[in-house]
Design a protein around this motif. Structure first.
Motif, PDB file in Angstrom:
ATOM      1  N   ARG A 101       9.402   9.099  -3.495  1.00 60.30           N
ATOM      2  CA  ARG A 101       9.350  10.206  -4.268  1.00 60.30           C
ATOM      3  C   ARG A 101       8.456  10.320  -5.358  1.00 60.30           C
ATOM      4  O   ARG A 101       8.081  11.314  -5.936  1.00 60.30           O
ATOM      5  N   VAL A 102       7.991   9.141  -5.831  1.00 60.40           N
ATOM      6  CA  VAL A 102       7.091   9.082  -6.841  1.00 60.40           C
ATOM      7  C   VAL A 102       5.641   8.525  -6.433  1.00 60.40           C
ATOM      8  O   VAL A 102       4.802   9.262  -6.453  1.00 60.40           O
ATOM      9  N   LEU A 103       5.582   7.372  -5.988  1.00 58.53           N
ATOM     10  CA  LEU A 103       4.201   6.704  -5.863  1.00 58.53           C
ATOM     11  C   LEU A 103       3.368   7.413  -4.779  1.00 58.53           C
ATOM     12  O   LEU A 103       2.228   7.663  -4.759  1.00 58.53           O
ATOM     13  N   ASP A 104       3.989   7.726  -3.577  1.00 53.77           N
ATOM     14  CA  ASP A 104       3.318   8.544  -2.485  1.00 53.77           C
ATOM     15  C   ASP A 104       2.795   9.772  -2.982  1.00 53.77           C
ATOM     16  O   ASP A 104       1.607  10.219  -2.793  1.00 53.77           O
ATOM     17  N   SER A 105       3.506  10.241  -3.883  1.00 57.80           N
ATOM     18  CA  SER A 105       3.149  11.849  -4.543  1.00 57.80           C
ATOM     19  C   SER A 105       1.928  11.603  -5.592  1.00 57.80           C
ATOM     20  O   SER A 105       0.953  12.370  -5.140  1.00 57.80           O
ATOM     21  N   VAL A 106       1.870  10.729  -6.145  1.00 57.91           N
ATOM     22  CA  VAL A 106       0.788  10.311  -7.312  1.00 57.91           C
ATOM     23  C   VAL A 106      -0.227   9.923  -6.497  1.00 57.91           C
ATOM     24  O   VAL A 106      -1.355  10.485  -6.655  1.00 57.91           O
ATOM     25  N   LEU A 107      -0.126   8.971  -5.495  1.00 56.13           N
ATOM     26  CA  LEU A 107      -1.461   8.480  -4.740  1.00 56.13           C
ATOM     27  C   LEU A 107      -1.929   9.834  -3.829  1.00 56.13           C
ATOM     28  O   LEU A 107      -3.165   9.666  -3.386  1.00 56.13           O
ATOM     29  N   GLN A 108      -1.225  10.754  -3.352  1.00 56.78           N
ATOM     30  CA  GLN A 108      -1.924  11.868  -2.627  1.00 56.78           C
ATOM     31  C   GLN A 108      -2.337  13.197  -3.624  1.00 56.78           C
ATOM     32  O   GLN A 108      -2.513  14.005  -3.195  1.00 56.78           O
ATOM     33  N   GLY A 109      -2.414  12.710  -4.842  1.00 56.28           N
ATOM     34  CA  GLY A 109      -3.116  13.752  -5.789  1.00 56.28           C
ATOM     35  C   GLY A 109      -2.033  14.461  -6.894  1.00 56.28           C
ATOM     36  O   GLY A 109      -2.379  15.283  -7.431  1.00 56.28           O
ATOM     37  N   GLY A 110      -0.860  14.265  -6.301  1.00 52.98           N
ATOM     38  CA  GLY A 110       0.007  15.044  -7.130  1.00 52.98           C
ATOM     39  C   GLY A 110       0.419  14.484  -8.849  1.00 52.98           C
ATOM     40  O   GLY A 110       0.041  13.294  -9.110  1.00 52.98           O
ATOM     41  N   THR A 164      18.212  -3.479  -3.491  1.00 52.84           N
ATOM     42  CA  THR A 164      17.143  -3.411  -4.484  1.00 52.84           C
ATOM     43  C   THR A 164      15.738  -2.607  -3.500  1.00 52.84           C
ATOM     44  O   THR A 164      14.908  -1.745  -4.034  1.00 52.84           O
ATOM     45  N   GLN A 165      15.680  -2.952  -2.414  1.00 47.91           N
ATOM     46  CA  GLN A 165      14.737  -2.550  -1.439  1.00 47.91           C
ATOM     47  C   GLN A 165      14.839  -1.192  -1.119  1.00 47.91           C
ATOM     48  O   GLN A 165      14.015  -0.580  -1.013  1.00 47.91           O
ATOM     49  N   THR A 166      16.051  -0.683  -1.091  1.00 47.97           N
ATOM     50  CA  THR A 166      16.433   0.916  -0.768  1.00 47.97           C
ATOM     51  C   THR A 166      15.912   1.546  -2.145  1.00 47.97           C
ATOM     52  O   THR A 166      15.025   2.791  -1.863  1.00 47.97           O
ATOM     53  N   VAL A 167      16.178   0.938  -3.375  1.00 47.65           N
ATOM     54  CA  VAL A 167      15.720   1.767  -4.287  1.00 47.65           C
ATOM     55  C   VAL A 167      14.286   1.911  -4.473  1.00 47.65           C
ATOM     56  O   VAL A 167      13.522   2.773  -4.537  1.00 47.65           O
ATOM     57  N   GLN A 168      13.537   0.603  -4.028  1.00 50.03           N
ATOM     58  CA  GLN A 168      12.054   0.667  -4.006  1.00 50.03           C
ATOM     59  C   GLN A 168      11.617   1.773  -3.070  1.00 50.03           C
ATOM     60  O   GLN A 168      10.561   2.370  -3.318  1.00 50.03           O
ATOM     61  N   ARG A 169      12.197   1.781  -1.784  1.00 48.73           N
ATOM     62  CA  ARG A 169      11.651   2.715  -0.905  1.00 48.73           C
ATOM     63  C   ARG A 169      11.531   4.000  -1.407  1.00 48.73           C
ATOM     64  O   ARG A 169      10.774   4.842  -1.233  1.00 48.73           O
ATOM     65  N   VAL A 170      12.822   4.604  -1.987  1.00 49.43           N
ATOM     66  CA  VAL A 170      12.982   5.851  -2.532  1.00 49.43           C
ATOM     67  C   VAL A 170      12.005   6.036  -3.804  1.00 49.43           C
ATOM     68  O   VAL A 170      11.387   7.292  -3.525  1.00 49.43           O
TER      69      VAL A 170
END
Length: 402
Positions: free
Chosen positions: A352-361, A342-348
């Motif tokens: 792949r998703v939240l880091d991109s969104v929060l950086q403006g993507g 579960t933690q591995t899925v969350q880290r991915v």
């Protein structure tokens, strides 16, 4: 003041109360210590998953749970060019309750606490904050606490830390921990709503922003995701800019009701995991053993499953006075695979998703995934199973069933 119990459970959250109930039904003297006067906490999640409702069935509590005011979430949908695409479909699960129930967590905790109080060997101490562990040499023999009548000590054969990601138990036990980076913090706040809104497991996103909207009676509870450590910059932009952002993302609500930053609570999101969950006389489970990201709302699944596993493994040795470190390690062994997966899925998803969104993507599902879902809609059961049931789900032990 000093007294004795067989098992001292620190923390009255889902893991602590479910564990306390099941051990008490095994005839074990168990005391749950909760530092607050009640369970009312806005930052608690409201999702009750299919696997938890199956457990409530097994414990003979589902009918009482079903009487609580709640709504049902059957799908998770993503807006693709104005078209809602179902990516998660709980209706396809082969579970007795194939949906996520939206119930304020304090109502669930009150229900479990009331059921546990019916057991003669169960004690719940509210307003009782554990301040440290008692020891006899290297062995933990109980806890120190501060309660309504002042400081005291509670001796026990076992201490179970269920006191969350800031656990006093795991800190005092000095258990080794691995921490993983998280790209966001969460701002929690309430907004009155002008019209009904639908909860979704999939956050609403805009470039640089994401939020989850939890409908409650008369208001929305909002989880607003911001880049890690950026709360000061959010405040510097001012409330007017914050109101405009919210109005764009949540047209159903009234953001002007936030009149001060005091109305916003910031949670430092953590993702970590103990390398060892126990030492002699003490065990950590739930967020105390593995703090989860709020992504997917699966933390409650993991915590309750830990409690079921702990009750199943520990009840007999606790009852017979033959508890050893092997029994405590057996809890971690049973639960480590679902925790790591579960933690591995969350880290991915973070990367792949939240880091991109929060950086403006701007994030959209891959075209190949959309085509697959259109052709084979039954694949939407896979993420539904991961979120709603999880890896290696647990069943209530026979002694706890009613």
């Amino acid at each position: 003041m000093s007294d004795k119990t067989t098992c001292a459970v620190v923390g009255g959250g889902p893991a602590g109360l479910f564990l306390g109930l099941m051990l008490a039904r095994a005839g074990i003297d168990v005391t749950v210590l909760e530092k607050h006067a009640d369970f009312l906490r806005d930052f608690r999640g409201d999702t009750v998953h299919p696997i938890t409702m199956r457990l409530l069935d097994e414990l003979g509590l589902f009918e009482r749970f079903d009487e609580l005011p709640h709504s049902k979430v059957e799908t998770g949908q993503f807006d693709v060019g104005g078209r809602l695409v179902t990516l998660v479909d709980f209706r396809r699960l082969r579970q007795p309750h194939p949906y996520v129930a939206m119930v304020p967590q304090w109502d669930l905790l009150d229900l479990i606490a009331d059921a546990a109080k019916a057991e003669p060997t169960f004690t719940l101490r509210m307003q009782t904050e554990v301040t440290g562990l008692l020891r006899d040499g290297s062995r933990v023999t109980g806890v120190r606490y501060t309660g309504p009548d002042g400081p005291g000590e509670l001796r026990s054969d076992l201490v179970v830390g269920c006191d969350g990601r800031t656990s006093a138990v795991r800190r005092d036990a000095a258990l080794p921990i691995d921490e993983f980076p998280v790209p966001f913090d969460v701002c929690w706040f309430r907004l009155p709503h002008d019209r009904d809104g639908q909860y979704s497991l999939i956050p609403r996103t805009r470039p640089g922003r994401a939020l989850i909207m939890i409908p409650r009676e008369g208001y929305f509870q909002i989880a607003y995701l911001i880049p890690k450590g950026s709360y000061a910059q959010l405040c510097e932009r001012g409330l007017d800019a914050f109101h405009r952002e919210l109005a764009e993302m949540i047209p159903e609500a009234s953001p002007d009701t936030i009149t001060s930053w005091d109305d916003v609570k910031v949670l430092d999101v953590r993702l970590d995991r103990l390398r060892r969950w126990h030492t002699e006389g003490v065990l950590c489970i739930g967020d105390a053993a593995h703090a989860m990201s709020p992504v997917g709302g699966v933390g409650i699944n993991l915590a309750i499953a830990d409690a079921v596993a702990a009750a199943s493994i520990l009840a007999q040795p606790l009852r017979n006075g033959q508890l050893t470190n092997k029994h405590l390690e057996a809890v971690r062994r049973r639960r480590i695979v679902p925790t790591v997966v579960t933690q591995t899925v969350q880290r991915v998803l973070h990367r792949r998703v939240l880091d991109s969104v929060l950086q403006g993507g701007v994030v959209q599902p891959p075209a190949a995934l959309l085509k697959l879902v259109d052709r084979l809609p039954q694949v939407t059961a896979v993420p539904a199973y991961i979120v709603g049931v999880g890896v290696l789900p647990q069943h209530a032990p026979g002694f706890a069933r009613r």
